[in-house]
Design an enzyme around this catalytic site. Sequence first.
Site, short mmCIF file in Angstrom:
data_model
loop_
_atom_site.label_atom_id
_atom_site.label_comp_id
_atom_site.label_asym_id
_atom_site.label_seq_id
_atom_site.Cartn_x
_atom_site.Cartn_y
_atom_site.Cartn_z
N ASP A 15 0.93 -1.26 0.09
CA ASP A 15 -0.01 -0.01 -0.01
C ASP A 15 0.92 0.95 -0.05
O ASP A 15 1.90 1.23 0.55
CB ASP A 15 -0.78 -0.19 1.22
CG ASP A 15 -2.07 0.92 0.82
OD1 ASP A 15 -2.40 1.40 -0.13
OD2 ASP A 15 -2.80 1.13 1.97
N ASN A 17 1.41 3.39 -2.83
CA ASN A 17 1.97 3.96 -4.33
C ASN A 17 1.11 5.28 -4.79
O ASN A 17 2.10 6.16 -5.09
CB ASN A 17 1.45 2.92 -5.28
CG ASN A 17 2.10 1.59 -5.20
OD1 ASN A 17 3.09 1.47 -4.45
ND2 ASN A 17 1.65 0.60 -5.90
N GLY A 18 0.29 5.34 -4.35
CA GLY A 18 -0.46 6.66 -4.88
C GLY A 18 -0.09 7.77 -4.13
O GLY A 18 0.34 9.06 -4.44
N TRP A 20 2.82 8.06 -2.51
CA TRP A 20 4.34 8.15 -2.94
C TRP A 20 4.22 9.21 -4.01
O TRP A 20 5.08 10.01 -4.03
CB TRP A 20 5.02 6.91 -3.24
CG TRP A 20 6.51 6.96 -3.40
CD1 TRP A 20 7.46 6.47 -2.84
CD2 TRP A 20 7.06 7.03 -4.73
NE1 TRP A 20 8.69 6.71 -3.25
CE2 TRP A 20 8.15 7.09 -4.76
CE3 TRP A 20 6.56 7.44 -5.94
CZ2 TRP A 20 9.15 7.32 -5.62
CZ3 TRP A 20 7.35 7.83 -7.01
CH2 TRP A 20 8.78 7.74 -7.00
N ASN A 63 -10.45 -3.67 -6.48
CA ASN A 63 -9.72 -2.65 -7.16
C ASN A 63 -10.36 -2.36 -8.38
O ASN A 63 -10.01 -1.19 -9.18
CB ASN A 63 -8.37 -3.00 -7.35
CG ASN A 63 -7.52 -3.01 -5.91
OD1 ASN A 63 -6.58 -3.65 -5.80
ND2 ASN A 63 -7.89 -1.87 -5.40
N TRP A 64 -11.47 -3.25 -8.92
CA TRP A 64 -12.12 -2.84 -10.09
C TRP A 64 -12.79 -1.34 -10.29
O TRP A 64 -13.20 -0.79 -10.89
CB TRP A 64 -12.84 -3.83 -10.56
CG TRP A 64 -12.52 -5.18 -10.92
CD1 TRP A 64 -12.43 -6.25 -10.04
CD2 TRP A 64 -11.82 -5.50 -12.13
NE1 TRP A 64 -11.68 -7.42 -10.49
CE2 TRP A 64 -11.20 -6.92 -12.00
CE3 TRP A 64 -11.34 -4.91 -13.09
CZ2 TRP A 64 -10.82 -7.63 -12.72
CZ3 TRP A 64 -10.62 -5.51 -14.20
CH2 TRP A 64 -10.26 -6.85 -14.12
N ARG A 66 -11.81 1.46 -9.11
CA ARG A 66 -10.97 2.42 -9.30
C ARG A 66 -10.97 3.12 -10.65
O ARG A 66 -11.90 2.25 -11.54
CB ARG A 66 -9.55 2.13 -9.17
CG ARG A 66 -8.90 1.76 -7.78
CD ARG A 66 -7.55 1.81 -7.37
NE ARG A 66 -7.48 1.25 -6.12
CZ ARG A 66 -6.32 1.63 -5.12
NH1 ARG A 66 -5.32 2.09 -5.83
NH2 ARG A 66 -6.03 1.30 -4.01
N ARG A 187 -5.36 -2.41 8.36
CA ARG A 187 -6.36 -3.25 8.03
C ARG A 187 -5.94 -4.46 7.15
O ARG A 187 -4.66 -4.55 6.84
CB ARG A 187 -7.12 -2.74 6.93
CG ARG A 187 -8.07 -1.52 7.34
CD ARG A 187 -9.18 -1.10 6.41
NE ARG A 187 -8.34 -0.28 5.18
CZ ARG A 187 -8.18 0.94 5.23
NH1 ARG A 187 -8.28 1.81 6.41
NH2 ARG A 187 -7.41 1.45 4.15
N SER A 189 -7.91 -6.11 4.83
CA SER A 189 -8.63 -5.82 3.48
C SER A 189 -8.93 -6.89 2.55
O SER A 189 -8.53 -6.87 1.51
CB SER A 189 -7.51 -4.71 2.69
OG SER A 189 -7.51 -3.53 3.25
N GLU A 200 1.49 -13.30 12.41
CA GLU A 200 1.93 -12.14 13.13
C GLU A 200 1.83 -10.77 12.04
O GLU A 200 2.15 -10.89 10.92
CB GLU A 200 3.57 -12.17 13.37
CG GLU A 200 3.96 -13.38 14.20
CD GLU A 200 3.15 -13.22 15.68
OE1 GLU A 200 3.16 -12.05 15.94
OE2 GLU A 200 2.89 -14.25 16.21
C1 FPP Z 1 -1.78 0.06 -3.28
O1 FPP Z 1 -1.25 1.45 -3.45
C2 FPP Z 1 -1.38 -0.79 -4.49
C3 FPP Z 1 -2.09 -1.18 -5.34
C4 FPP Z 1 -3.46 -1.41 -5.49
C5 FPP Z 1 -1.47 -2.07 -6.38
C6 FPP Z 1 0.00 -2.72 -6.07
C7 FPP Z 1 0.33 -2.95 -7.43
C8 FPP Z 1 1.68 -3.00 -7.82
C9 FPP Z 1 2.81 -2.50 -6.66
C10 FPP Z 1 2.16 -3.17 -9.02
C11 FPP Z 1 1.99 -4.42 -9.79
C12 FPP Z 1 2.21 -5.55 -9.06
C13 FPP Z 1 3.36 -6.69 -9.42
C14 FPP Z 1 3.76 -7.84 -8.81
C15 FPP Z 1 4.04 -6.40 -10.73
P1 FPP Z 1 -2.61 2.63 -3.36
O2 FPP Z 1 -2.83 2.90 -4.80
O3 FPP Z 1 -3.64 2.25 -2.71
O4 FPP Z 1 -1.74 3.83 -2.67
P2 FPP Z 1 -2.57 5.00 -1.95
O5 FPP Z 1 -3.11 4.26 -0.64
O6 FPP Z 1 -1.18 5.77 -1.39
O7 FPP Z 1 -3.47 5.74 -2.69
#
Ligand code: FPP
Length: 236
Positions: A15, A17-18, A20, A63-64, A66, A187, A189, A200
């Site tokens: 979790d 990525n967004g 970041w 996630n669909w 989104r 969570r 999730s 753990e």
């Molecule tokens: C959550 O971050 C991340 C995801 C929903 C997707 C994870 C997918 C990858 C890392 C890439 C593809 C995977 C592989 C195995 C190549 P978020 O978008 O919910 O972040 P945020 O909470 O900061 O918005």
Amino acid sequence: MHTTHPPQHIAIIMDGNGRWAKQRHLPRTVGHAKGAGVVHDLVRSCVDLGVPHLTLYAFSTENWQRPSDEVSTLMGLFFQYLEKEMTNMRTEGVRLKVLGDISRFAPELQQRIRDAEADTLNPPNITLNVAANYGGRWDIVQAVQAWQQAHPGADASELTVDNFGQYLSTAGMPDVDLLIRTGGEYRISNFLLWQAAYAELYFTDTLWPDFDTQELQKAVTWFADRDRRFGKLSTR
Ligand code: FPP
């Protein structure tokens, strides 16, 4: 650098990525790309630590919901990962398995998944499970259906806690020992609900694109210090 009792199965909710990307005024999709970029090193670090099973939550059944461009970015990254990493996976002894209902994916992605699974069947150093269109509740329901199919006409009272695991998507693998969630949320999730019953739980504020080998090492060291009682009294 094998530790004495490494977790046999680590599961990670990747979790953050967004956030970041947001911190850098970049589109969320850049965060996902960066997040996909750390997966290879993480798998290698798990091999170095002697962890034989790693499950990554790449795409949940929720996630669909989104925006469609974000969904296609995630699908694209998954596809690219499978293409780019095939040689590495084979030379590094990674067996790939996808957990989840892949029937909703584009036919090319489904084919790529089947090819990648078939091409990485050698006895592995590590099994890398990528959970894609996965949900823990889905897994439990599909396991009941698979059991029923294997036992036509049987009564559900024959279903036991001990034999149930072999119908889950993780059949033949150990339960999750260590569940890691990055990104500061607390969570599960709808991840591996059955399999993580005694896991753990390790939560860190680190955002997924920043989760490197050192961060993994921290989590594994923390795990080594847990007193795992499985409902019994402490043996310490
Ligand atoms: C959550 O971050 C991340 C995801 C929903 C997707 C994870 C997918 C990858 C890392 C890439 C593809 C995977 C592989 C195995 C190549 P978020 O978008 O919910 O972040 P945020 O909470 O900061 O918005």
